[in-house]
Design a protein around this motif. Structure first.
Motif, PDB file in Angstrom:
ATOM      1  N   GLY A 129       0.795  -1.220   0.000  1.00 22.70           N
ATOM      2  CA  GLY A 129       0.000   0.000   0.000  1.00 22.70           C
ATOM      3  C   GLY A 129       0.828   1.270   0.000  1.00 22.70           C
ATOM      4  N   GLU A 130       2.156   1.156   0.091  1.00 21.47           N
ATOM      5  CA  GLU A 130       3.022   2.338   0.127  1.00 21.47           C
ATOM      6  C   GLU A 130       3.897   2.457  -1.113  1.00 21.47           C
ATOM      7  N   LEU A 131       3.601   1.669  -2.148  1.00 22.81           N
ATOM      8  CA  LEU A 131       4.397   1.725  -3.375  1.00 22.81           C
ATOM      9  C   LEU A 131       3.871   2.844  -4.267  1.00 22.81           C
ATOM     10  N   VAL A 132       4.168   4.049  -3.882  1.00 28.08           N
ATOM     11  CA  VAL A 132       3.573   5.220  -4.516  1.00 28.08           C
ATOM     12  C   VAL A 132       4.288   5.579  -5.813  1.00 28.08           C
ATOM     13  N   GLU A 133       3.567   6.330  -6.643  1.00 31.24           N
ATOM     14  CA  GLU A 133       4.157   6.972  -7.818  1.00 31.24           C
ATOM     15  C   GLU A 133       4.221   8.459  -7.527  1.00 31.24           C
ATOM     16  N   ILE A 134       5.399   9.057  -7.714  1.00 29.92           N
ATOM     17  CA  ILE A 134       5.554  10.484  -7.483  1.00 29.92           C
ATOM     18  C   ILE A 134       5.507  11.205  -8.821  1.00 29.92           C
ATOM     19  N   GLY A 135       5.765  12.518  -8.823  1.00 26.91           N
ATOM     20  CA  GLY A 135       5.650  13.311 -10.044  1.00 26.91           C
ATOM     21  C   GLY A 135       6.494  12.797 -11.185  1.00 26.91           C
ATOM     22  N   GLY A 136       6.001  13.001 -12.418  1.00 18.57           N
ATOM     23  CA  GLY A 136       6.756  12.604 -13.596  1.00 18.57           C
ATOM     24  C   GLY A 136       6.785  11.101 -13.809  1.00 18.57           C
ATOM     25  N   ALA A 137       5.832  10.366 -13.220  1.00 15.67           N
ATOM     26  CA  ALA A 137       5.701   8.914 -13.390  1.00 15.67           C
ATOM     27  C   ALA A 137       6.871   8.136 -12.792  1.00 15.67           C
ATOM     28  N   PHE A 138       7.601   8.740 -11.830  1.00 18.78           N
ATOM     29  CA  PHE A 138       8.649   8.002 -11.123  1.00 18.78           C
ATOM     30  C   PHE A 138       7.998   7.228  -9.986  1.00 18.78           C
ATOM     31  N   ARG A 139       8.309   5.943  -9.914  1.00 20.31           N
ATOM     32  CA  ARG A 139       7.662   5.069  -8.940  1.00 20.31           C
ATOM     33  C   ARG A 139       8.681   4.520  -7.964  1.00 20.31           C
ATOM     34  N   ILE A 140       8.255   4.333  -6.721  1.00 20.60           N
ATOM     35  CA  ILE A 140       9.135   3.800  -5.687  1.00 20.60           C
ATOM     36  C   ILE A 140       9.756   2.460  -6.113  1.00 20.60           C
ATOM     37  N   PRO A 141       8.982   1.511  -6.682  1.00 20.61           N
ATOM     38  CA  PRO A 141       9.622   0.262  -7.114  1.00 20.61           C
ATOM     39  C   PRO A 141      10.727   0.483  -8.149  1.00 20.61           C
ATOM     40  N   ASP A 142      10.529   1.458  -9.042  1.00 14.27           N
ATOM     41  CA  ASP A 142      11.553   1.731 -10.057  1.00 14.27           C
ATOM     42  C   ASP A 142      12.807   2.320  -9.424  1.00 14.27           C
ATOM     43  N   VAL A 143      12.621   3.215  -8.465  1.00 12.00           N
ATOM     44  CA  VAL A 143      13.770   3.798  -7.768  1.00 12.00           C
ATOM     45  C   VAL A 143      14.526   2.704  -7.031  1.00 12.00           C
ATOM     46  N   MET A 144      13.793   1.796  -6.385  1.00 13.25           N
ATOM     47  CA  MET A 144      14.435   0.710  -5.652  1.00 13.25           C
ATOM     48  C   MET A 144      15.225  -0.192  -6.592  1.00 13.25           C
ATOM     49  N   ALA A 145      14.651  -0.457  -7.767  1.00 12.99           N
ATOM     50  CA  ALA A 145      15.351  -1.311  -8.727  1.00 12.99           C
ATOM     51  C   ALA A 145      16.639  -0.658  -9.198  1.00 12.99           C
TER      52      ALA A 145
ATOM     53  N   LYS B  69       9.438   2.141   5.143  1.00 12.18           N
ATOM     54  CA  LYS B  69       8.097   2.701   5.127  1.00 12.18           C
ATOM     55  C   LYS B  69       8.119   3.959   4.270  1.00 12.18           C
ATOM     56  N   VAL B  70       7.046   4.137   3.484  1.00  9.99           N
ATOM     57  CA  VAL B  70       6.909   5.308   2.620  1.00  9.99           C
ATOM     58  C   VAL B  70       5.668   6.064   3.063  1.00  9.99           C
ATOM     59  N   HIS B  71       5.867   7.297   3.483  1.00 13.23           N
ATOM     60  CA  HIS B  71       4.723   8.109   3.917  1.00 13.23           C
ATOM     61  C   HIS B  71       3.906   8.506   2.696  1.00 13.23           C
ATOM     62  N   CYS B  72       2.658   8.130   2.688  1.00 12.35           N
ATOM     63  CA  CYS B  72       1.807   8.376   1.512  1.00 12.35           C
ATOM     64  C   CYS B  72       1.269   9.800   1.548  1.00 12.35           C
ATOM     65  N   SER B  73       2.147  10.750   1.235  1.00 10.29           N
ATOM     66  CA  SER B  73       1.770  12.159   1.321  1.00 10.29           C
ATOM     67  C   SER B  73       1.024  12.635   0.083  1.00 10.29           C
ATOM     68  N   ASN B  74       1.052  11.843  -1.017  1.00 10.42           N
ATOM     69  CA  ASN B  74       0.404  12.332  -2.241  1.00 10.42           C
ATOM     70  C   ASN B  74      -0.896  11.604  -2.588  1.00 10.42           C
ATOM     71  N   TYR B  75      -1.398  10.771  -1.674  1.00 12.78           N
ATOM     72  CA  TYR B  75      -2.723  10.181  -1.863  1.00 12.78           C
ATOM     73  C   TYR B  75      -3.194   9.625  -0.523  1.00 12.78           C
ATOM     74  N   ALA B  76      -4.448   9.254  -0.454  1.00 14.75           N
ATOM     75  CA  ALA B  76      -4.991   8.704   0.774  1.00 14.75           C
ATOM     76  C   ALA B  76      -5.907   7.543   0.446  1.00 14.75           C
ATOM     77  N   ILE B  77      -5.789   6.471   1.226  1.00 14.76           N
ATOM     78  CA  ILE B  77      -6.704   5.338   1.122  1.00 14.76           C
ATOM     79  C   ILE B  77      -7.645   5.413   2.313  1.00 14.76           C
ATOM     80  N   THR B  78      -8.932   5.368   2.045  1.00 19.01           N
ATOM     81  CA  THR B  78      -9.908   5.447   3.128  1.00 19.01           C
ATOM     82  C   THR B  78     -10.771   4.194   3.123  1.00 19.01           C
ATOM     83  N   GLY B  79     -11.449   3.996   4.217  1.00 16.87           N
ATOM     84  CA  GLY B  79     -12.326   2.840   4.315  1.00 16.87           C
ATOM     85  C   GLY B  79     -11.703   1.740   5.148  1.00 16.87           C
ATOM     86  N   PHE B  80     -11.746   0.516   4.629  1.00 19.18           N
ATOM     87  CA  PHE B  80     -11.253  -0.657   5.350  1.00 19.18           C
ATOM     88  C   PHE B  80      -9.739  -0.731   5.169  1.00 19.18           C
TER      89      PHE B  80
END
Length: 478
Positions: free
Chosen positions: A178-194, A227-238
């Motif tokens: 749930g913390e594998l976010v995509e940031i600006g310019g389509a850069f994604r945490i999994p891609d940075v990690m790779a 841990k990645v702080h999800c500052s650019n989106y929010a998941i609500t509900g369950f």
């Protein structure tokens, strides 16, 4: 079209020398140099040649003076700066496309000094030997965050890349799905990690991750928990996530570090000024994080930078990584960052001294007063084709920070009087505002072009008003 009907044949095109002998061309040569002016004249003649060959131009259009004016326009376009200041009336304070945080005066003056005089960037004034550029800000970062050590790189993506490359090269890093976010310019945490050379191990589900998910994924190849702080989106509900303190305890029980990508990052609790609460870097360090990365040009209100704070041994390893030199910041960034950090030593004065916080906390009454002052001028500038009214609106912090929270604001709503073709009329108005000497950037929403005045401070008001008479002309040309 024949020459008898008034058109001039291509043979009537003047030579370069004739054009260069005109008073305007001589003036251009004196101002911009002979080589640039000659090149502009040649380009102007070449651009006119097809129409001249087709017999579409009269003698007046091919006169040396007319071609000199073509050359002058070409030179002006070529030499005009691409980097322009704009009026940000979008309602987004930290607008990524418009440069994010605006620097406070103290930082601006420090940058000017760094631009115009040598400085002790890597020179130890106490010993006379070589110094470490991180020394300029490390003590401040440690005092403000409670960390043992700190270092600075170009941006937060670089900070994450460097931290993972240092700690988990060829090994695994565990992150909640749930913390594998995509940031600006389509850069994604999994891609940075790779790219960092680490293997991503996803745990949990998109909406729910438990402590046992982290613990169960740890193996011989695990190098870090993240841990990645999800500052650019929010998941609500369950939903369910695991707090930093609990993940830190799991990591430390297995002799592993916890890396926290805090994203926007803030050094103070914003709630004290009526803003939404955001975890501070100190909070995360106190919860047990071994490394924390965050941005300099978002909630911090400073220059673009990636800040890494945490354990002394881990920071030392990061600074020995060859990538650190490739990702390091220059003197201008450090010159701006230091005075911004110093402002945080007196947090009571932050709302008046830190530009970003001042814009976040700007009273609605100030914006309403500006709206009342500007409305007649804006209505006059756009003409009878548009109706301009004062209205409450909502601003946002921007740059992925606190995405579901808005700030009550005030602005001008400009609507086409005719409903037919309203979309085209709004597009024309938006383009005309962008074409002003200092472009005005608003937003189109709900059938109107909005000029949110949150980011139009009092000292900028005269410059904004001064160019409004040009708006009608710009509209007519689009």
């Amino acid at each position: 079209m024949s020459s008898a009907s008034g058109a001039a044949p291509a043979a009537r095109l003047p030579g370069v020398d004739r054009v260069l002998s005109t008073p305007l061309a001589r003036q251009l040569s004196a101002e911009h140099g002979a080589s640039s002016t000659t090149a502009a004249v040649r380009a102007a003649i070449d651009a006119l040649r097809p129409a001249a060959l087709a017999g579409e131009l009269d003698g007046e259009a091919l006169a040396p003076e007319a071609i000199a004016h073509h050359a002058a326009r070409r030179l002006a376009d070529r030499l005009a700066p691409r980097f322009k200041t704009v009026f940000n009336l979008t309602g987004t304070v930290l607008h990524t496309n418009l440069g994010r945080a605006l620097l406070p005066d103290a930082a601006v003056q420090a940058v000017v000094q760094a631009l115009t005089a040598p400085a002790n960037l890597e020179y130890d004034l106490a010993t006379g030997g070589r110094g470490d550029r991180d020394d300029l800000v490390e003590d401040l970062l440690c005092e403000l965050t409670g960390a043992e050590a700190a270092t600075v790189v170009n941006n937060n993506a670089a900070a994450v890349l460097l931290a993972l490359n240092t700690l988990a090269l060829g090994r695994e890093a565990i992150v909640s799905r749930g913390e594998l976010v995509e940031i600006g310019g389509a850069f994604r945490i999994p891609d940075v990690m790779a790219r960092a050379g680490s293997t991503l191990v996803e745990v949990g589900t998109t909406n729910r991750t438990h402590a046992h998910d982290y613990a169960g994924a740890i193996g011989a190849q695990t190098a870090a928990l993240m841990k990645v702080h999800c500052s650019n989106y929010a998941i609500t509900g369950f939903t369910k996530s695991v707090a930093e303190a609990e993940v830190a305890a799991i990591a430390h029980a297995h002799g592993l570090p916890l890396v926290v990508d805090l994203g926007s990052g803030t050094l103070v609790d914003l709630a004290q000024w009526g803003l939404p609460h955001e975890p501070t870097v100190r909070d995360v360090i106190a919860a047990g994080a071994d490394l924390v990365t965050f941005s300099g040009d978002k909630l911090l209100g400073g220059p673009q930078a990636g800040l890494i704070v945490g354990r002394k041994d881990l920071i030392a390893a990061i600074k020995k990584n060859p990538l650190k030199r490739a990702l390091r910041v220059g003197k201008l960034t450090l010159a701006a960052l230091e005075p911004v950090l110093r402002l945080y030593l007196t947090p009571e004065r932050l709302p008046e001294r830190l530009t970003t916080l001042r814009l976040f906390t700007r009273p609605q009454a100030d914006m309403q007063a500006q709206v009342a002052q500007l409305l007649p001028d804006v209505q006059s500038a756009v003409g009878a084709g548009y109706a301009v009214c004062s209205a409450a609106c909502s601003s946002q912090i921007g740059s992925g920070a606190l995405p579901v929270n808005t700030l009550p604001s005030w602005g001008l709503a400009l609507q086409p009087v005719q409903s037919k073709g309203a979309g085209s009329a709004l597009a024309r108005l938006e383009a005309a505002l962008r074409a002003l000497p200092r472009p005005v950037i608003g937003r189109i929403e709900s059938g109107a072009l909005w000029l949110d005045l949150r980011c139009l401070e009092a000292h900028e008001l005269p410059a904004f008003q001064a160019q409004l008479p040009l708006l009608g002309k710009a509209l007519a040309q689009i």
